[in-house]
Design a protein around this motif. Sequence first.
Motif, short mmCIF file in Angstrom:
data_model
loop_
_atom_site.label_atom_id
_atom_site.label_comp_id
_atom_site.label_asym_id
_atom_site.label_seq_id
_atom_site.Cartn_x
_atom_site.Cartn_y
_atom_site.Cartn_z
N ALA A 1 -1.26 2.78 -7.80
CA ALA A 1 -0.28 4.19 -8.12
C ALA A 1 0.41 4.03 -9.64
N ARG A 2 1.02 3.05 -9.95
CA ARG A 2 1.77 2.84 -11.20
C ARG A 2 0.78 3.02 -12.30
N GLN A 3 -0.22 1.93 -12.11
CA GLN A 3 -1.41 2.37 -13.18
C GLN A 3 -1.73 3.84 -13.42
N LEU A 4 -2.01 4.61 -12.30
CA LEU A 4 -2.45 5.82 -12.62
C LEU A 4 -1.40 6.76 -13.25
N LEU B 1 -2.10 12.60 -4.76
CA LEU B 1 -2.46 11.43 -5.89
C LEU B 1 -1.27 11.35 -6.91
N PRO B 2 -1.05 10.01 -6.91
CA PRO B 2 0.06 9.53 -8.05
C PRO B 2 -0.44 10.15 -9.50
N GLY B 3 0.38 10.94 -10.19
CA GLY B 3 -0.11 11.07 -11.56
C GLY B 3 0.24 12.79 -11.64
N GLY B 4 0.12 13.28 -10.40
CA GLY B 4 -0.24 14.69 -10.85
C GLY B 4 1.25 15.45 -10.98
N PRO B 5 1.35 16.92 -11.17
CA PRO B 5 0.07 17.70 -11.02
C PRO B 5 -0.80 17.57 -12.07
N LEU C 1 0.89 -1.45 0.19
CA LEU C 1 -0.02 0.06 -0.01
C LEU C 1 0.81 1.02 0.01
N ARG C 2 0.35 2.25 -0.44
CA ARG C 2 1.08 3.72 -0.67
C ARG C 2 -0.02 4.52 0.04
N CYS C 3 0.56 5.19 1.17
CA CYS C 3 -0.43 6.04 1.98
C CYS C 3 -0.15 7.39 0.98
N ILE C 4 -1.36 8.06 0.83
CA ILE C 4 -1.35 9.20 -0.28
C ILE C 4 -2.00 10.38 0.51
N GLU C 5 -2.48 10.10 1.85
CA GLU C 5 -3.01 11.29 2.62
C GLU C 5 -2.91 11.05 4.14
N TYR C 6 -2.66 12.03 4.62
CA TYR C 6 -2.41 12.09 6.04
C TYR C 6 -3.21 13.41 6.82
#
Length: 278
Positions: free
Chosen positions: A50-53, A78-82, A31-36
């Motif tokens: 994450a890689r897919q996005l 979020l992966p893929g930004g900005p 898992l990748r935590c993307i929000e705290y």
Amino acid sequence: MTAALIATDLDRTLIYSRAAMTGSQYSTENLRCIEYFDGAPLSYVTETAARQLEDLTTAHTVVPTTTRTPEQFRRIDLPGGPWRYAIASNGGALLADGKLDEQWRRHVDAAVREGGAGLDEVTAELRARISESWVTKFRIADELFCYLVVDVAAQPAGFLEEWQTWCQGRGWNASQQGRKIYTMPDSVCKSHAVAEVYRRLAEEGVIDADAPVFAAGDGALDAEMLMAADAAIRPRHGELELLEWQHSNLSVTEQSGIAAGEEILSWFARSARVEGAS
């Protein structure tokens, strides 16, 4: 020029809290935590998702589309930004290169005023119908809409139906997603904002004027966006699943929980690839 516009809901569609990962078994390593929030981990994607996005955003225009307020959306890495464009507040807020688009907000505010009751009238009526015995939070979001956090087990039978009936005659709607009950102006809708982003991207030459739109979401507030897309997908969980909601352009994942996020991203890539080859 990218081949497609992909508009996707976030919470319980692409990103998941620990509580929302039902139906899937993932270790912390996967898992990748993307929000705290307040220093604590809150939202996750799988490393595969994450890689897919990230891959998806290199070939297509992805537009995160959420009911979160802009401030809540900005908490997410979020992966893929900005993101060239992102949609927040259920379509009430448009972020262009991370900044609020004031022109769009003025348009939305005018549409709400013309559409029926004002926020003050709606919230006053709602407060008169609820009690602390089953409502734990009452929140006004972005000065556009409101939502309750409720104890579902203690929620009075028929409350949502009665509240929706009151709202319908005044240009508003009500829906429930788990412990949250949203009260939203009809004119604040994700599909309207997606159409505006599409128009701008076509004018900018980022997408063709006839580029397809693909969409994903799990809640009733996503339904109009899903119907407006050329093709759409929803996970096998959430409000639309409970409603057994279907549409002629709709696919439904085989998986539920966080695994559905991976399946949705695979569907986006496959659908866009097929469209680009046709």
